[in-house]
Write a protein that holds these residues in place. Sequence first.
Motif, PDB file in Angstrom:
ATOM      1  N   GLY A  35       0.797  -1.206   0.000  1.00  0.00           N
ATOM      2  CA  GLY A  35       0.000   0.000   0.000  1.00  0.00           C
ATOM      3  C   GLY A  35       0.836   1.265   0.000  1.00  0.00           C
ATOM      4  O   GLY A  35       2.068   1.222  -0.104  1.00  0.00           O
ATOM      5  N   TYR A  36       0.150   2.417   0.109  1.00  0.00           N
ATOM      6  CA  TYR A  36       0.845   3.695   0.030  1.00  0.00           C
ATOM      7  C   TYR A  36       1.143   4.309   1.389  1.00  0.00           C
ATOM      8  O   TYR A  36       1.643   5.407   1.478  1.00  0.00           O
ATOM      9  N   GLU A  37       0.786   3.587   2.468  1.00  0.00           N
ATOM     10  CA  GLU A  37       0.830   4.254   3.784  1.00  0.00           C
ATOM     11  C   GLU A  37       2.224   4.707   4.178  1.00  0.00           C
ATOM     12  O   GLU A  37       2.443   5.828   4.585  1.00  0.00           O
ATOM     13  N   ASP A  38       3.182   3.786   4.048  1.00  0.00           N
ATOM     14  CA  ASP A  38       4.514   4.100   4.546  1.00  0.00           C
ATOM     15  C   ASP A  38       5.447   4.364   3.375  1.00  0.00           C
ATOM     16  O   ASP A  38       5.692   3.503   2.544  1.00  0.00           O
ATOM     17  N   ARG A  39       5.972   5.569   3.330  1.00  0.00           N
ATOM     18  CA  ARG A  39       6.781   5.981   2.194  1.00  0.00           C
ATOM     19  C   ARG A  39       8.023   5.110   2.037  1.00  0.00           C
ATOM     20  O   ARG A  39       8.359   4.677   0.944  1.00  0.00           O
ATOM     21  N   THR A  41       8.668   2.027   3.154  1.00  0.00           N
ATOM     22  CA  THR A  41       8.347   0.664   2.733  1.00  0.00           C
ATOM     23  C   THR A  41       8.029   0.635   1.249  1.00  0.00           C
ATOM     24  O   THR A  41       8.483  -0.247   0.518  1.00  0.00           O
ATOM     25  N   LEU A  42       7.262   1.620   0.826  1.00  0.00           N
ATOM     26  CA  LEU A  42       6.889   1.699  -0.586  1.00  0.00           C
ATOM     27  C   LEU A  42       8.137   1.797  -1.453  1.00  0.00           C
ATOM     28  O   LEU A  42       8.280   1.104  -2.461  1.00  0.00           O
TER      29      LEU A  42
ATOM     30  N   SER B  10       3.966  -9.844   8.867  1.00  0.00           N
ATOM     31  CA  SER B  10       4.261  -8.444   8.585  1.00  0.00           C
ATOM     32  C   SER B  10       5.765  -8.230   8.559  1.00  0.00           C
ATOM     33  O   SER B  10       6.542  -9.102   8.936  1.00  0.00           O
TER      34      SER B  10
END
Lengths: 444, 315
Positions: A35-39, A41-42, B10
Amino acid sequence: MERVLRDFIFALRNAGIRVSVSESLDAAHTLDLVGYEDRDTLKISLAAALAKTPHEKDIFKECFDRFFSFTDYSENVSESDIDFEAESDDLLAPLTTLLISGDQADIMTSLIQAVSKIQLSNMQFFTQKNPYSRRILSTMGIEGLDRDIRRLDETGMPGAMQQAEALRDARGRLFDYIRGYVNRYYDLFTHETRATMIERQLKDMKLSAVEERDFLHMLIIVKKMVKRLNDIHSRRRKSFRRGQLDFKKTMRKNITYQGPLFNIVWKKQKIDRPSLVVICDVSRSVRMIVRFFLLFLYSLNEVIGKIRSFIFCNNLIDVSHIFDDYPVERAVEILRTGRGLDIGLSRTNYGEAFINFHDQHMRNVDKKTTVIILGDGRNNYFEPETALLRKIQEKSKRLIWLNPESVPFWGSGDSEMKRYGPLCDVVKECNTLRHLERIIDDIL
Amino acid sequence: MVRSNDNITSIENIQQAFRGVDYICSKQIATTLYLAFRLNKPILVEGPAGVGKTDLAKKTASFLNLPLIRLQCYEGLDESKSLYEWKYGKQLLYTQILKDKLNDIVREKNNLAESLEAIHQYDDIFFSPRFLEPRPLLSALQQRKGSVLLIDEIDKSDDEFEAFLLEILSDFQISIPEIGTIAAKSTPYVFLTSNNTRELSDALKRRCLHLFIPFPDAQLERDIINIRVPDLGDSLRFQLVSFIQQIRKLDIKKLPSISETIDWARVLLLLHADCLNMEIVRSTLNVFLKFEDDIAVVNDRLYELTQQATKEGHA
């Protein structure tokens, strides 16, 4: 696939990362997972799926930061609330109405339509940024807006003046935004292609026409080229002569099985690493081009283990050690000027050079060696000594002559190409980097 | 195909679990692992020598509690050494033992053609899985509960081998002409490592997620030393890591890797050192510097390096 991702991949491709379709699919799956939540991680995830060498990772990082810094128009116009009487509405230009309504989504849509209409993607140079911003504005209908502002000014009413002022502000903000948009667009989609464009032009340019200031540029391109060629060719490889039974080996291998031929061995050939002898003319007639020959020779010297280099003019000398001892600019300078070397730089004498080579350096040539001669074959009417050249050809694996002059000039005046040419295995015209690349590819 | 993904819920989870098997996972590593596990993709790990590329696979195996199957690549590696081989000896032995039986079968036939025909009915038994000697790749696919397959130093192998790997990496199956296609019983987790001695083909890269492990920063390296050599004192650990980090900025032939830092830490521990000084550094330089020239370079600047390290160690 999502639009954002598609655009991002487009930007990556533009910056020189090769992204295949299957990799973009991977990236899409990754997006579903993280997803886009964490920059961070992305960024890491997309990098794992899209950028596959350390070099590409660097490009990716830059691209990512630039791409995801795109701000929304909304931040720029949040305070825009212009009061207007409803009655004048029907007279207003579309852009004016848009700015008055302050609907950011509509403004963005109108902007993007304008961008695709004027084909912003054709922009190639930074000097084109302003004209393109102008064209976007005029496509969005800036004239209509200006007319409205002028008309409001002319009425002279205090209320109208205020409205005109507000519109002027909105116009300024829109202007700034579009300029920023074009700037970022340039950085993302155009900037890197410019670098590749220069490279492409330099590759096809006649070496004698390349200017001094591009020398470093050339060095980089040449290095890259040599490295790539070396990557492809440096390993000893076996090629199989398909379908030919190696009977002796098969027999030997199957002795253990007392006769039955379980293991069948096919014939194969080992392709050896290249061994090179390069003989380079450094006389005045090839002065313009000799720098690049030397540059190329230097780079070859760095990556190919077995290489001997010789230069000649009046006589011939061994210069392999120069390449090992000095950095590139200095080495090229020393060789070009012949300073401190035992070489006479007045009139080229190919015959003398062949005599020197034959007498002193013939031991460097064996049946695995490729001999390359770089020169125009202009012998100042000296004795050409073709017999010696033939001897060199017979003893070597291949004799290649690279001539910087174009073919029609061969054999004219004091050029001995018509006599030397038939003795060589390969004779080629060579005056651009691309020629060099193709030829070296052949040799390796 | 089943995979036991229970403990991979996770990214944080993975980081924690790896700490449990003495491996410090940076966020980058953990994220890539997570994606690879979830997407069933091989990971191509690159980076300088000694940063824990191979170890990553080993630790993954022990954390997932799966067998580690390792294939060390080298020039000339081919199918018979990596995938499978027919057991010639056994085949021969069996034909000898079964000679009488074969004779029986042939005896009743009148001519050569009929005899051949009769034997044809049985020839498949000598090319059955029973006579197959599985090599690492095949045995990885045969593991019922899954496995961790480590293909080490893929850059050392030939191009042909790389091309041949493609089938395994994308479909997790292999083709044996005599038997047919063998699919994985359960998908293995695949790690490929490379030292970048040559460019790998695009086709291979396309099938993998790519992970580049660089030299660690000071903080990470301290954590690693802490977990691997826990008996080392705090201040010495700070000094040691600071010293190594400085060395990596010098222009030397071979930069010290993490494994060498760990070795040095162990050596210092053995020597009962409690802080760095020039003497002890000089006598142990050869633990992490492997070239005469490198040692000379560092020796020349030993004073300032040690000073700087002790200063940072106290800060």
